[in-house]
Design an enzyme around this catalytic site. Structure first.
Site, PDB file in Angstrom:
ATOM      1  N   GLU A 151       0.873  -1.177   0.000  1.00 63.08           N
ATOM      2  CA  GLU A 151       0.000   0.000   0.000  1.00 63.08           C
ATOM      3  C   GLU A 151       0.910   1.227   0.000  1.00 63.08           C
ATOM      4  O   GLU A 151       1.124   1.860  -1.032  1.00 63.08           O
ATOM      5  CB  GLU A 151      -0.912  -0.001   1.229  1.00 63.08           C
ATOM      6  CG  GLU A 151      -1.821   1.216   1.320  1.00 63.08           C
ATOM      7  CD  GLU A 151      -2.462   1.393   2.700  1.00 63.08           C
ATOM      8  OE1 GLU A 151      -1.965   0.799   3.666  1.00 63.08           O
ATOM      9  OE2 GLU A 151      -3.455   2.145   2.796  1.00 63.08           O
TER      10      GLU A 151
ATOM     11  N   ASP B 253     -11.612   1.656   5.959  1.00 67.97           N
ATOM     12  CA  ASP B 253     -12.110   2.434   7.115  1.00 67.97           C
ATOM     13  C   ASP B 253     -13.128   3.438   6.562  1.00 67.97           C
ATOM     14  O   ASP B 253     -12.772   4.596   6.297  1.00 67.97           O
ATOM     15  CB  ASP B 253     -10.954   3.202   7.766  1.00 67.97           C
ATOM     16  CG  ASP B 253      -9.754   2.312   8.047  1.00 67.97           C
ATOM     17  OD1 ASP B 253      -9.751   1.652   9.087  1.00 67.97           O
ATOM     18  OD2 ASP B 253      -8.840   2.276   7.196  1.00 67.97           O
TER      19      ASP B 253
HETATM   20 ZN   LIG Z   1      -6.488  -1.872   6.057  1.00 65.32          ZN
END
Ligand SMILES: [Zn+2]
Length: 343
Positions: free
Chosen positions: A200, A279
């Site tokens: 990421e 999230d």
């Molecule tokens: Zn995550």
């Protein structure tokens, strides 16, 4: 029925969602007031402003501030109930949620108590018709090495009915995935399959390390695998599923243009992927929106989106019997909804 109507109505899976990351700024503000925690903001509007992220370090700061506001049983019940209500609203029927015991031990009510409260609420929901939730216990990398020791000691003592894996969350920069290998090995010996965040904010080498050194069966994000053609083939050959979060990635990674998302190249390379929110209130999204963006902005077909949705059951870590039951239910409902245009 339009494509968007179908995407809204279809039964869904989500494999990459942080339970603590479902708390909205409004709920966080109320929690802080109730528990007399001083937030570094003057009011709710300013707190909402903090939920706009331009880098991962700021994200982690807000995240830890949020964990420090969870102080009572009612707070954890509220967090679990809020998550369950969102699942029902969007027809999310199977989810694996990341949960970080170390943070609740360090900043909150205690890991064992926190997990007990959440488990009870999730099990009650499952027994009364769903959704079905399983838990991934994450090591937060920013607290290396204490978080690794704590999390694995904790998992070795437990026989929790919902935990299906050990995971690795937190920042990647400065925390090579291989550094966590000793704890992942102990967790595997204790019976826990492994998953890990990688690729990421860290590069392709983190994805390879997570698979080779941590024996991760799934990767959360993994999008920077596209920097290495050999790695794409490696992931495809081993059928390593990557749980991709389009909107989260536009906020926190270099991939800001949805029309040029790594997910296209990953699918082309034969890597199984799922779609998730990470999230949701932190990135102003929900799962329906992720599917909508994948259809309208990335250009994935309805057939591809359905396959991605079922990957949540194919690559989920709950019992096979449970996942098969859900697959049959999903297929029956897809037909009842008219199959989705082109699906
Ligand atoms: Zn995550």
């Amino acid at each position: 029925m339009t494509d968007l109507d179908f995407l809204r109505a279809m039964p869904k899976t989500e494999l990459h969602l942080h339970l603590e990351g479902t708390i909205s700024p409004e709920t966080l503000w109320a929690l802080a007031e109730r528990n007399h925690v001083a937030l570094p903001v003057g009011g709710l509007d300013e707190l909402r402003g903090l939920y706009v992220f331009e880098d991962f370090d700021k994200f982690v700061k807000v995240w830890l501030m949020m964990c420090s506001c969870l102080k009572t049983e009612a707070d954890y019940v509220g967090m679990a109930d809020g998550y369950l209500a969102e699942c029902r609203r969007q027809n999310i029927r199977y989810a694996e949620v990341h949960f970080t015991p170390y943070n609740h031990e360090k900043f909150g009510i205690g890991a064992e108590r926190a997990l007990g409260i959440v488990t009870k609420r999730l099990l009650e929901a499952e027994l009364s018709g769903g959704p079905v939730t399983r838990i991934i216990a994450d090591i937060p990398s920013e607290a290396f090495p204490e978080s690794g020791v704590f999390t694995v000691d904790f998992l070795e003592r437990l026989a929790n009915p919902l935990i299906v894996a050990i995971g690795l969350g937190g920042p990647e920069k400065g925390f090579p995935r291989a550094a966590f290998a000793p704890w992942f090995e102990r967790a595997r010996r204790a019976g826990y399959p492994a998953v890990a965040h990688a690729g990421e904010t860290g590069g392709a080498e983190h994805v390879r390390e997570a698979v080779v050194q941590l024996k991760a069966r799934r990767i959360q994000h993994g999008v920077r695998a596209v920097e290495d053609e050999g790695l794409l083939r490696f992931l495809a050959e081993r059928e390593i599923c990557c749980d991709v979060c389009l909107t989260s990635n536009t906020c926190l990674t270099a991939f800001t243009d949805l029309g040029n998302q790594p997910i296209l190249r990953m699918i082309e390379a034969g890597i199984p992927v799922t779609l998730s929110t990470d999230d949701p209130p932190f990135f102003g999204t929900d799962l329906v929106n992720e599917y909508r963006r994948a259809r309208e902005e990335v250009g994935l077909s309805m057939e591809e989106l359905w396959r991605i949705n079922l990957n949540g059951l194919r690559f989920g870590l709950a019992d096979v019997g449970l996942r098969r039951r859900l697959m049959l239910e999903f297929e029956a409902e897809r037909l009842a909804l008219g199959g989705g245009k082109g699906a």
